[in-house]
Scaffold this motif. Structure first.
Motif, PDB file in Angstrom:
ATOM      1  N   ILE A 186       0.788 -15.012  -1.914  1.00  0.00           N
ATOM      2  CA  ILE A 186       1.862 -15.300  -0.703  1.00  0.00           C
ATOM      3  C   ILE A 186       2.420 -13.988  -0.192  1.00  0.00           C
ATOM      4  N   LEU A 187       3.475 -13.529  -1.187  1.00  0.00           N
ATOM      5  CA  LEU A 187       3.961 -12.014  -0.991  1.00  0.00           C
ATOM      6  C   LEU A 187       3.257 -11.039  -0.337  1.00  0.00           C
ATOM      7  N   SER A 188       1.930 -10.726  -1.152  1.00  0.00           N
ATOM      8  CA  SER A 188       1.025  -9.836  -0.828  1.00  0.00           C
ATOM      9  C   SER A 188       0.303  -9.936   0.608  1.00  0.00           C
ATOM     10  N   PHE A 189       0.319 -11.366   0.895  1.00  0.00           N
ATOM     11  CA  PHE A 189      -0.257 -11.681   2.004  1.00  0.00           C
ATOM     12  C   PHE A 189       0.627 -11.405   3.442  1.00  0.00           C
ATOM     13  N   VAL A 190       1.963 -11.507   2.998  1.00  0.00           N
ATOM     14  CA  VAL A 190       2.808 -11.195   4.026  1.00  0.00           C
ATOM     15  C   VAL A 190       2.986  -9.757   4.388  1.00  0.00           C
ATOM     16  N   LEU A 191       2.799  -9.068   3.322  1.00  0.00           N
ATOM     17  CA  LEU A 191       2.949  -7.477   3.424  1.00  0.00           C
ATOM     18  C   LEU A 191       1.908  -7.176   4.087  1.00  0.00           C
ATOM     19  N   GLY A 192       0.760  -7.443   3.703  1.00  0.00           N
ATOM     20  CA  GLY A 192      -0.620  -7.042   4.327  1.00  0.00           C
ATOM     21  C   GLY A 192      -0.697  -7.251   5.701  1.00  0.00           C
ATOM     22  N   LEU A 193      -0.516  -8.738   6.076  1.00  0.00           N
ATOM     23  CA  LEU A 193      -0.672  -8.901   7.400  1.00  0.00           C
ATOM     24  C   LEU A 193       0.724  -8.226   8.232  1.00  0.00           C
ATOM     25  N   THR A 194       1.752  -7.925   7.900  1.00  0.00           N
ATOM     26  CA  THR A 194       2.858  -7.338   8.610  1.00  0.00           C
ATOM     27  C   THR A 194       2.380  -5.957   8.780  1.00  0.00           C
ATOM     28  N   PHE A 195       2.237  -5.111   7.557  1.00  0.00           N
ATOM     29  CA  PHE A 195       1.904  -3.542   7.713  1.00  0.00           C
ATOM     30  C   PHE A 195       0.464  -3.341   8.623  1.00  0.00           C
ATOM     31  N   GLY A 196      -0.452  -4.192   8.162  1.00  0.00           N
ATOM     32  CA  GLY A 196      -1.814  -4.031   8.527  1.00  0.00           C
ATOM     33  C   GLY A 196      -1.740  -4.289   9.986  1.00  0.00           C
ATOM     34  N   GLY A 197      -1.364  -5.351  10.223  1.00  0.00           N
ATOM     35  CA  GLY A 197      -1.120  -5.673  11.755  1.00  0.00           C
ATOM     36  C   GLY A 197      -0.408  -4.684  12.655  1.00  0.00           C
ATOM     37  N   LEU A 198       0.802  -4.102  12.276  1.00  0.00           N
ATOM     38  CA  LEU A 198       1.302  -3.021  12.900  1.00  0.00           C
ATOM     39  C   LEU A 198       0.563  -1.881  13.102  1.00  0.00           C
ATOM     40  N   VAL A 213       1.095   5.721   2.919  1.00  0.00           N
ATOM     41  CA  VAL A 213       1.849   4.779   1.855  1.00  0.00           C
ATOM     42  C   VAL A 213       0.634   3.993   1.058  1.00  0.00           C
ATOM     43  N   THR A 214      -0.235   3.689   1.606  1.00  0.00           N
ATOM     44  CA  THR A 214      -1.366   2.918   1.100  1.00  0.00           C
ATOM     45  C   THR A 214      -2.312   3.738   0.258  1.00  0.00           C
ATOM     46  N   GLU A 215      -2.408   5.118   0.698  1.00  0.00           N
ATOM     47  CA  GLU A 215      -3.208   6.122  -0.095  1.00  0.00           C
ATOM     48  C   GLU A 215      -2.500   6.462  -1.402  1.00  0.00           C
ATOM     49  N   ILE A 216      -1.245   6.728  -1.342  1.00  0.00           N
ATOM     50  CA  ILE A 216      -0.217   7.091  -2.313  1.00  0.00           C
ATOM     51  C   ILE A 216      -0.253   6.059  -3.450  1.00  0.00           C
ATOM     52  N   ILE A 217      -0.270   4.652  -2.775  1.00  0.00           N
ATOM     53  CA  ILE A 217      -0.044   3.525  -3.762  1.00  0.00           C
ATOM     54  C   ILE A 217      -1.419   3.452  -4.614  1.00  0.00           C
ATOM     55  N   ARG A 218      -2.490   3.507  -3.652  1.00  0.00           N
ATOM     56  CA  ARG A 218      -3.761   3.368  -4.428  1.00  0.00           C
ATOM     57  C   ARG A 218      -4.387   4.372  -5.212  1.00  0.00           C
ATOM     58  N   SER A 219      -3.576   5.636  -5.160  1.00  0.00           N
ATOM     59  CA  SER A 219      -4.046   6.740  -5.980  1.00  0.00           C
ATOM     60  C   SER A 219      -3.555   6.580  -7.160  1.00  0.00           C
ATOM     61  N   PHE A 220      -2.604   5.977  -7.678  1.00  0.00           N
ATOM     62  CA  PHE A 220      -2.114   5.589  -9.129  1.00  0.00           C
ATOM     63  C   PHE A 220      -3.140   4.480  -9.721  1.00  0.00           C
ATOM     64  N   PRO A 221      -3.194   5.078 -11.168  1.00  0.00           N
ATOM     65  CA  PRO A 221      -3.979   3.836 -12.080  1.00  0.00           C
ATOM     66  C   PRO A 221      -3.005   2.557 -12.011  1.00  0.00           C
ATOM     67  N   GLU A 222      -3.688   1.364 -11.700  1.00  0.00           N
ATOM     68  CA  GLU A 222      -3.234   0.111 -11.576  1.00  0.00           C
ATOM     69  C   GLU A 222      -2.164  -0.239 -12.837  1.00  0.00           C
ATOM     70  N   LEU A 250       3.599  -7.314  -9.235  1.00  0.00           N
ATOM     71  CA  LEU A 250       2.198  -7.539  -8.743  1.00  0.00           C
ATOM     72  C   LEU A 250       2.051  -7.220  -7.125  1.00  0.00           C
ATOM     73  N   ALA A 251       2.800  -8.273  -6.308  1.00  0.00           N
ATOM     74  CA  ALA A 251       2.602  -8.181  -5.030  1.00  0.00           C
ATOM     75  C   ALA A 251       2.719  -6.907  -4.229  1.00  0.00           C
ATOM     76  N   MET A 252       3.686  -6.174  -4.815  1.00  0.00           N
ATOM     77  CA  MET A 252       3.963  -4.739  -4.163  1.00  0.00           C
ATOM     78  C   MET A 252       2.728  -3.945  -4.319  1.00  0.00           C
ATOM     79  N   LEU A 253       1.970  -4.091  -5.475  1.00  0.00           N
ATOM     80  CA  LEU A 253       0.863  -3.138  -5.606  1.00  0.00           C
ATOM     81  C   LEU A 253      -0.515  -3.833  -5.186  1.00  0.00           C
ATOM     82  N   ASP A 254      -0.707  -4.987  -4.596  1.00  0.00           N
ATOM     83  CA  ASP A 254      -1.841  -5.583  -4.262  1.00  0.00           C
ATOM     84  C   ASP A 254      -1.871  -5.782  -2.786  1.00  0.00           C
ATOM     85  N   TRP A 255      -1.119  -5.479  -2.094  1.00  0.00           N
ATOM     86  CA  TRP A 255      -1.031  -5.557  -0.598  1.00  0.00           C
ATOM     87  C   TRP A 255      -1.813  -4.625   0.098  1.00  0.00           C
ATOM     88  N   THR A 256      -2.266  -3.336  -0.300  1.00  0.00           N
ATOM     89  CA  THR A 256      -2.779  -2.165   0.138  1.00  0.00           C
ATOM     90  C   THR A 256      -4.226  -2.870   0.868  1.00  0.00           C
TER      91      THR A 256
END
Length: 382
Positions: A186-198, A213-222, A250-256
């Motif tokens: 749910i948290l990941s959904f809110v973040l993904g819809l908000t930032f992706g929509g904007l 920001v998404t590229e930086i987050i996804r560049s780190f090993p999970e 978990l939500a902060m790292l999954d929304w990208t």
């Protein structure tokens, strides 16, 4: 003068006389009804959905389904292997029952060797009174799905080093592990819809900032990033705060991934005629995104969410298994597996690894259901 073939009768938009009843049912059905019809044809996905509904129902009423309370210890039955349930006695069907359970110390191997006492029989009772509990901390009760009268015992999956019933612990652990998956998505959904929509709607520097920001987050090993952030949680936090902290990580790292999918859809949809019409009519961007754009591919988002929940569950299980996630007295599947890290104990008491079975089954069920939803999200595709 040529004959006029245009009908002068009032136009009825719902008139489908040229269509067969089957065609009429299909062409006039809503999007969600089409998705449901297509999803029902996917048998494995349907079975997985039923399995998940039952699993979440058991987790919701864990106090009732668990044979014993979470903190009940049987110190005289530590490391007990799973007991066998019998249905026939001397060739006659008598219903489920267990024999008496006793042990002897093996001084050569330094282990307890359990055996059945055939002189004692304890019928397995259903909807019986057992350990007291408080359902969700609000309703007191002592009714359990199944139990046996004292001094009998019912260890269907054995006990651990402290004498806790493993089946009861797994049922209680399901509540935490499955809840983390739902709250996290749910948290990941809110973040993904908000930032992706904007990013998709406005573009420009907002799109560039979100993408960087998404590229930086996804560049780190999970997994190492999970471990580093989990290690930052204060040790003096209460179990409840640890629970929310792990869920937030978990939500902060999954929304990208979801944000990128939403961005690509919004970029395409903002060029459509109905979007331009809404803009010219003075609709606000928030209304255009939520009322016009998102509904057009919301079914795909539901399928993506169902495929992301397993990652949340596996993340919590991995962190708790490594000792960086949830900690006792909270009980989750990862916490239970953490107690089975000693390979010597697992070799002697293999039932300590049983908490991995529901993890595997739930992950497979979510994946199968997600595949079914993903196929059903495009109802017009064969």
């Amino acid at each position: 003068m040529s004959q006029h073939w245009v009908s002068d009768k009032p136009f009825d938009p719902h008139a489908t006389s040229a269509l067969s009843p089957e065609q009429e049912k299909f062409f006039l059905a809503s999007q969600w009804k089409l998705i449901w019809w297509k999803f029902k044809r996917h048998r494995i996905a349907m079975l997985s959905a039923v399995f998940l509904i039952i699993t979440y129902g058991v987790a919701f009423f864990a106090e009732f389904f668990a044979p014993y309370a979470l903190d009940t210890r049987h110190t005289d039955k530590i490391y007990s292997p799973p007991q066998s349930v019998y249905w026939f006695d001397e060739g006659k069907f008598v219903g489920p029952y267990v024999y008496g359970w006793s042990y002897q110390l093996n001084m050569d191997k330094l282990i307890r060797e359990y055996s059945e006492d055939r002189t004692e029989k304890y019928p397995v009772q259903f909807f019986c009174e057992g350990d007291d509990y408080e359902l969700w901390g609000m309703f007191s009760g002592n009714t359990h799905l199944m139990c046996v009268d004292a001094p009998g015992s019912l260890y269907l999956l054995g006990t651990d080093r402290l004498g806790h019933d493993m089946l009861s612990r797994i049922i209680y652990g399901a509540r935490i592990s499955l809840t983390i998956g739902l709250i996290g998505i749910i948290l990941s959904f809110v973040l993904g819809l908000t930032f992706g929509g904007l990013a998709g709607f406005y573009g420009g520097w907002i799109d560039s900032s979100v993408q960087r920001v998404t590229e930086i987050i996804r560049s780190f090993p999970e997994l190492p990033l999970w471990m580093a952030l989990s290690a930052l949680l204060p040790l003096n936090w209460s179990p409840l705060w640890i629970f929310f902290g792990i869920t937030l990580i978990l939500a902060m790292l999954d929304w990208t991934g979801l944000a990128r999918a939403v961005r690509s859809k919004i970029l395409a949809l903002r060029e459509e005629d109905y979007t331009t019409a809404a803009i010219l009519m003075g609709a606000k961007p928030s209304r255009i995104i939520t009322r016009h754009m998102l509904p057009s591919f919301f079914s795909h988002l539901v399928a993506s969410a169902s495929l992301s929940i397993p990652a949340m569950i596996l993340g919590e299980t991995a962190l708790s298994f490594l000792g960086l996630g949830l900690r006792p007295p909270i009980t989750s599947w990862g916490v239970l597996l953490n107690e089975a890290q000693n390979i010597n104990n697992v070799a002697v008491y293999p039932w300590l690894m049983l908490p991995v079975v529901p993890v595997i089954l739930v992950i497979l069920a979510f994946n199968f259901m997600g595949d079914g939803l993903r196929d059903a999200a495009d109802p017009y595709r064969n």
